[in-house]
Design an enzyme around this catalytic site. Structure first.
Site, PDB file in Angstrom:
ATOM      1  N   ARG A   1       8.923 -16.023  38.825  1.00 36.65           N
ATOM      2  CA  ARG A   1      10.102 -15.270  39.290  1.00 36.65           C
ATOM      3  C   ARG A   1       9.955 -15.010  40.803  1.00 36.65           C
ATOM      4  NH1 ARG A   1      15.355 -14.009  39.292  1.00 36.65           N
ATOM      5  NH2 ARG A   1      15.771 -11.783  39.558  1.00 36.65           N
TER       6      ARG A   1
ATOM      7  N   SER B   1       1.516  11.921   8.073  1.00 35.77           N
ATOM      8  CA  SER B   1       0.270  12.391   8.703  1.00 35.77           C
ATOM      9  C   SER B   1      -0.501  13.325   7.779  1.00 35.77           C
ATOM     10  CB  SER B   1       0.591  13.124  10.011  1.00 35.77           C
ATOM     11  OG  SER B   1       1.356  12.299  10.840  1.00 35.77           O
TER      12      SER B   1
ATOM     13  N   TRP C   1       8.630   4.504   3.592  1.00 41.50           N
ATOM     14  CA  TRP C   1       8.118   3.573   4.603  1.00 41.50           C
ATOM     15  C   TRP C   1       7.219   2.488   4.028  1.00 41.50           C
ATOM     16  CZ3 TRP C   1      10.662   3.417   8.818  1.00 41.50           C
ATOM     17  CH2 TRP C   1      11.113   4.576   9.440  1.00 41.50           C
TER      18      TRP C   1
ATOM     19  N   GLU D   1      -0.868   3.539   9.867  1.00 38.01           N
ATOM     20  CA  GLU D   1      -2.321   3.707   9.683  1.00 38.01           C
ATOM     21  C   GLU D   1      -2.855   4.896  10.482  1.00 38.01           C
ATOM     22  OE1 GLU D   1      -1.557   0.931   8.370  1.00 38.01           O
ATOM     23  OE2 GLU D   1      -3.152   0.603   6.928  1.00 38.01           O
TER      24      GLU D   1
ATOM     25  N   PHE E   1       0.875  -1.177   0.000  1.00 33.61           N
ATOM     26  CA  PHE E   1       0.000   0.000   0.000  1.00 33.61           C
ATOM     27  C   PHE E   1       0.906   1.220   0.000  1.00 33.61           C
ATOM     28  CE2 PHE E   1      -2.802   3.143   2.052  1.00 33.61           C
ATOM     29  CZ  PHE E   1      -3.927   3.004   1.270  1.00 33.61           C
ATOM     30  N   GLY E   2       1.069   1.850  -1.143  1.00 34.06           N
ATOM     31  CA  GLY E   2       2.073   2.900  -1.313  1.00 34.06           C
ATOM     32  C   GLY E   2       1.500   4.300  -1.252  1.00 34.06           C
TER      33      GLY E   2
ATOM     34  N   GLN F   1       1.390  -6.623  45.389  1.00 34.80           N
ATOM     35  CA  GLN F   1       0.201  -5.910  44.912  1.00 34.80           C
ATOM     36  C   GLN F   1       0.490  -4.997  43.722  1.00 34.80           C
ATOM     37  OE1 GLN F   1      -1.719  -3.908  48.156  1.00 34.80           O
ATOM     38  NE2 GLN F   1      -2.738  -5.772  48.861  1.00 34.80           N
ATOM     39  N   MET F   2       1.657  -4.365  43.710  1.00 33.38           N
ATOM     40  CA  MET F   2       1.912  -3.436  42.594  1.00 33.38           C
ATOM     41  C   MET F   2       2.061  -4.188  41.275  1.00 33.38           C
ATOM     42  SD  MET F   2       4.169  -0.290  44.102  1.00 33.38           S
ATOM     43  CE  MET F   2       5.097  -1.208  45.310  1.00 33.38           C
TER      44      MET F   2
ATOM     45  N   SER G   1      -1.012   8.087  13.144  1.00 36.15           N
ATOM     46  CA  SER G   1      -0.384   8.184  14.467  1.00 36.15           C
ATOM     47  C   SER G   1      -1.453   8.459  15.530  1.00 36.15           C
ATOM     48  CB  SER G   1       0.630   9.334  14.445  1.00 36.15           C
ATOM     49  OG  SER G   1      -0.084  10.554  14.333  1.00 36.15           O
TER      50      SER G   1
END
Ligand SMILES: Cc1cc2nc3c(=O)[nH]c(=O)nc-3n(C[C@H](O)[C@H](O)[C@H](O)COP(=O)(O)OP(=O)(O)OC[C@H]3O[C@@H](n4cnc5c(N)ncnc54)[C@H](O)[C@@H]3O)c2cc1C
Length: 406
Positions: free
Chosen positions: A269, A131, A156, A364, A122-123, A280-281, A366
């Protein structure tokens, strides 16, 4: 929505099994060599992974957009890099040809793309700013008799170095703003003047590349123009809606992968005499991830349901893409924190998923582009759903030619 929740779970299981059996065993080799997995894409196509949005007459499965969301999510949960094929082979490229193409264009390109036999792209974006892709577009298509001659460059463009049949947007008029852009299907492997330069992207998979594309007197026959001259903006905007469903679903899949890693690590772990999941965190981080991922998933399903119903879905697609991007980034960040220093160890794919999430959150549109669309809609200034979606209204005449593999 086409397909019940249990059907979607069956689809998810099939995709998972296919990827475990046919894809994962060969991807390591492709990563080491930096080669594109043509065989993998073909087997995904043969298994019907790209055909959910298409009817049987072009070799689709007709399962609908709900299935597209499930498939995109499951592929990206396991291989976020291969998720790009959901755009090139299932949504932005072939679905745009299906929705806008002539019967001849559909026959020539769609079955091969969704079958994984030809690679799409898709160019749209250029270096002047993705944007503002239309405002900044400099690539031109000049009509000369029965051909257009394309000159300019793109930036891109994913899979541009592999593409065999993909879309390129170019200006056919310098004066008409957004209305001066047209869409074309090009076949790079047989066209002179087309070249690419892959972009180095540390952290992302070396298997799937995005590229700068150079168009130097590339000749495209008039019959490869998609839609009318000047309809490129409408063509692209419709494609991006479907692309946002795919990208949002891929973000959900990658976020789910992060959650699964974090949950398993928190269970096993042991620090300070107990599993870190007992703290808890850490539990709060896992709880936030679980709920946000599910909320993002539901937004993608809502978008898919609107698309299956043929209803306007730009608002929903933008909500889904925006929220899924934010939720996935938070999931990647929380997972890295839960892993502590081990997030940086190559033994764990935390950084790999995190890099792909960052990439997906930008593609698609930002986060800011989504914010603008969502806020202007909410303010009542620009109804996001003002354009009815373009869906191919009728069946093809003569459907797929006899010599196309089924
Ligand atoms: C890995 C990868 C693959 C891609 N694949 C494709 C592809 O296959 N095809 C294709 O066409 N494109 C592709 N893209 C391009 C992608 O769509 C663009 O990167 C994206 O649209 C953003 O454009 P940009 O990178 O030029 O950023 P810019 O447009 O330069 O934006 C930079 C920053 O400014 C912000 N910004 C810009 N304008 C505004 C505004 N009006 N208000 C507020 N903030 C603003 C943006 O949100 C962003 O944070 C890909 C990109 C990447 C990274």
């Amino acid at each position: 929505m086409i397909g019940s929740a249990s059907e979607h779970e069956d689809i998810r299981d099939s995709v998972r099994r296919l990827i475990e059996r046919d894809v994962l065993p060969v991807m390591g080799g492709h990563e080491r060599e930096g080669t594109f997995p043509h065989g993998v894409v073909r087997s995904m196509g043969e298994a019907g992974l790209f055909g959910a949005a298409f009817p049987e007459e072009v070799n689709g499965t007709g399962l609908g957009f709900g299935a597209v969301a499930v498939i995109a999510e499951e592929i990206s949960r396991q291989r976020p890099d291969l998720g790009v094929t959901m755009n090139s082979q299932a949504m932005t490229c072939p679905l745009t040809i299906w929705n806008w193409g002539t019967d001849d264009q559909v026959r020539r390109f769609v079955p091969d793309l969704i079958g994984g036999r030809r690679i799409g792209m898709f160019g749209l974006s250029e270096s002047g700013g993705g944007s503002d892709a239309f405002g900044s577009m400099k690539t031109v298509a000049e009509r000369r008799g029965d051909r257009y001659v394309l000159n300019g460059s793109k930036m891109w463009i994913t899979l541009a170095d592999q593409c065999e049949a993909g879309l390129i947007f170019a200006r056919t008029s310098r004066d008409d703003g957004h209305a001066g852009v047209s869409a074309f299907v090009i076949e790079p492997k047989t066209q002179k003047g087309y070249s690419t330069q892959p972009i180095a992207m540390p952290g992302l998979s070396p298997v799937i590349r995005s590229c700068a594309v150079f168009l130097d007197d590339v000749e495209v026959p008039v019959e490869n123009r998609l839609g009318q001259e000047g309809e490129g903006f409408k063509v692209a905007m419709g494609a991006l809606d479907y692309g946002r469903l795919s990208v949002a679903s891929r973000l959900v899949g990658a976020a789910q992968a992060c959650f699964d890693l974090a949950r398993d690590y928190a269970r096993t772990r042991v620090v300070g005499g107990q599993a870190i999941g007992r703290y808890q965190m850490v539990q709060q981080q896992l709880a936030d991830m679980a709920v946000e991922i599910e909320a993002a998933r539901l937004l993608t399903r809502q978008t898919a349901a609107l698309m299956d119903a043929g209803a306007p879905a730009r608002r929903a697609a933008s909500y889904a893409k925006y929220f899924a991007g934010a939720a996935a980034k938070r999931a990647a960040q929380a997972t890295a924190e839960i892993f502590g220093g081990y997030a940086l160890a190559a033994d764990y794919p935390v950084g790999f998923f995190s890099a792909h999430i960052a990439m997906l959150a930008t593609g698609e549109g930002s986060p800011n582009v989504q914010r603008v669309l969502i806020a202007e809609d909410a303010l009542g200034w620009k109804d996001a759903n003002r354009h009815p979606p373009r869906r191919r209204p009728s069946t093809l005449r003569n459907a797929v030619p006899e010599n196309v593999d089924r």
